[in-house]
Design a protein around this motif. Sequence first.
Motif, short mmCIF file in Angstrom:
data_model
loop_
_atom_site.label_atom_id
_atom_site.label_comp_id
_atom_site.label_asym_id
_atom_site.label_seq_id
_atom_site.Cartn_x
_atom_site.Cartn_y
_atom_site.Cartn_z
N ASP A 40 8.29 7.78 10.10
CA ASP A 40 7.01 8.32 10.60
C ASP A 40 5.83 7.77 9.79
O ASP A 40 4.81 7.39 10.35
CB ASP A 40 7.00 9.85 10.57
CG ASP A 40 7.91 10.47 11.61
OD1 ASP A 40 8.32 9.77 12.55
OD2 ASP A 40 8.21 11.68 11.47
N MET A 41 5.98 7.74 8.47
CA MET A 41 4.94 7.22 7.60
C MET A 41 4.67 5.74 7.92
O MET A 41 3.51 5.31 8.01
CB MET A 41 5.37 7.39 6.14
CG MET A 41 4.36 6.99 5.12
SD MET A 41 4.86 7.38 3.42
CE MET A 41 6.28 6.32 3.22
N ALA A 42 5.72 4.97 8.11
CA ALA A 42 5.58 3.55 8.42
C ALA A 42 4.91 3.34 9.78
O ALA A 42 4.05 2.46 9.93
CB ALA A 42 6.95 2.87 8.39
N ARG A 43 5.27 4.16 10.74
CA ARG A 43 4.68 4.01 12.08
C ARG A 43 3.21 4.41 12.10
O ARG A 43 2.45 3.89 12.91
CB ARG A 43 5.48 4.83 13.09
CG ARG A 43 6.81 4.18 13.39
CD ARG A 43 7.61 4.91 14.42
NE ARG A 43 8.86 4.18 14.67
CZ ARG A 43 9.95 4.74 15.14
NH1 ARG A 43 9.97 6.02 15.44
NH2 ARG A 43 11.03 4.00 15.32
N GLN A 44 2.81 5.30 11.22
CA GLN A 44 1.39 5.62 11.11
C GLN A 44 0.61 4.42 10.57
O GLN A 44 -0.52 4.18 10.97
CB GLN A 44 1.17 6.84 10.21
CG GLN A 44 1.59 8.14 10.84
CD GLN A 44 1.46 9.31 9.89
OE1 GLN A 44 1.05 9.16 8.74
NE2 GLN A 44 1.81 10.49 10.37
N LYS A 45 1.24 3.68 9.68
CA LYS A 45 0.60 2.53 9.06
C LYS A 45 0.55 1.33 10.01
O LYS A 45 -0.46 0.64 10.09
CB LYS A 45 1.37 2.17 7.78
CG LYS A 45 0.68 1.21 6.89
CD LYS A 45 -0.37 1.93 6.09
CE LYS A 45 -0.85 1.09 4.95
NZ LYS A 45 -2.10 1.62 4.43
N ASP B 41 4.75 -2.12 15.01
CA ASP B 41 5.64 -3.01 14.25
C ASP B 41 6.93 -2.28 13.89
O ASP B 41 7.02 -1.60 12.86
CB ASP B 41 4.91 -3.49 12.99
CG ASP B 41 5.66 -4.58 12.24
OD1 ASP B 41 6.82 -4.87 12.60
OD2 ASP B 41 5.08 -5.13 11.30
N LYS B 42 7.96 -2.42 14.71
CA LYS B 42 9.23 -1.74 14.46
C LYS B 42 9.92 -2.25 13.20
O LYS B 42 10.60 -1.50 12.51
CB LYS B 42 10.15 -1.88 15.67
CG LYS B 42 9.62 -1.16 16.89
CD LYS B 42 10.51 -1.32 18.08
CE LYS B 42 9.89 -0.59 19.26
NZ LYS B 42 10.69 -0.68 20.45
N ARG B 43 9.76 -3.50 12.90
CA ARG B 43 10.41 -4.09 11.72
C ARG B 43 9.85 -3.49 10.42
O ARG B 43 10.55 -3.39 9.43
CB ARG B 43 10.19 -5.62 11.74
CG ARG B 43 10.89 -6.34 10.65
CD ARG B 43 12.37 -6.49 10.96
NE ARG B 43 13.05 -6.94 9.76
CZ ARG B 43 14.16 -6.40 9.28
NH1 ARG B 43 14.75 -5.42 9.91
NH2 ARG B 43 14.70 -6.85 8.19
N PHE B 44 8.59 -3.07 10.46
CA PHE B 44 7.96 -2.52 9.27
C PHE B 44 8.67 -1.25 8.79
O PHE B 44 8.81 -1.03 7.58
CB PHE B 44 6.47 -2.24 9.53
CG PHE B 44 5.72 -1.78 8.33
CD1 PHE B 44 5.52 -2.63 7.25
CD2 PHE B 44 5.22 -0.50 8.26
CE1 PHE B 44 4.85 -2.20 6.12
CE2 PHE B 44 4.54 -0.06 7.14
CZ PHE B 44 4.35 -0.92 6.07
N SER B 45 9.13 -0.42 9.71
CA SER B 45 9.86 0.79 9.32
C SER B 45 11.10 0.43 8.52
O SER B 45 11.41 1.09 7.52
CB SER B 45 10.28 1.58 10.57
OG SER B 45 9.17 2.05 11.26
N LEU B 46 11.80 -0.60 8.92
CA LEU B 46 13.01 -1.02 8.22
C LEU B 46 12.68 -1.59 6.84
O LEU B 46 13.42 -1.37 5.88
CB LEU B 46 13.78 -2.03 9.06
CG LEU B 46 14.36 -1.44 10.35
CD1 LEU B 46 14.78 -2.54 11.31
CD2 LEU B 46 15.51 -0.51 10.04
N GLU C 40 0.81 -1.21 0.00
CA GLU C 40 0.00 0.00 0.00
C GLU C 40 0.85 1.27 0.00
O GLU C 40 0.38 2.33 -0.41
CB GLU C 40 -0.95 0.00 1.20
CG GLU C 40 -2.03 -1.07 1.10
CD GLU C 40 -2.82 -1.26 2.38
OE1 GLU C 40 -2.55 -0.55 3.39
OE2 GLU C 40 -3.71 -2.13 2.40
N LEU C 41 2.10 1.17 0.44
CA LEU C 41 2.99 2.34 0.52
C LEU C 41 4.00 2.42 -0.63
O LEU C 41 4.69 3.43 -0.77
CB LEU C 41 3.75 2.35 1.85
CG LEU C 41 2.92 2.57 3.10
CD1 LEU C 41 3.81 2.51 4.34
CD2 LEU C 41 2.19 3.91 3.05
#
Length: 149
Positions: free
Chosen positions: A106-111, A115-120, A23-24
């Motif tokens: 920041d965009m990943a954390r909003q989504k 899930d810290k791994r998602f930012s990476l 989605e991103l």
Amino acid sequence: MKANELLVEDISIDRERRKALNELKEQLAQRAVNFLEGSKSKPSEMGDKQIRNLVALAQMAATPLEIEAFIDYQMGRDNKEVSWSKRIEGEPFGERLKRELKEIVDMARQKRPEDKRFSLLCLAQFFGYLAWRVKYLEYLRAQSGEGRR
């Protein structure tokens, strides 16, 4: 909890991450284009391999702070200010990249806030798009004669 139950839960989390990342992807690709657009290009001494190193780092890192520390290290090594420390629109390239990194986190954390791994994963995707963009810009430069000496 049994091992096979944990595996099913991990697969479910992975599917959810992939869906969120998909989605991103368009936004991440557009950010890569915008980051290296016009006068905001990369330093001429920096090739796509240096950006691809960030993809690998994002895939191995435990936190985005590791990537920031790596960028700081690269800026510190660039004594001649020809790559990571080269000023682009009055700001070192590495600082611009760290600012972009924080916006993507920041965009990943909003989504996916928990899930810290998602930012990476988002950062790795962005750096991949950025490496593609660098290679394309090198091609354009070579076609226009700038790359020939």
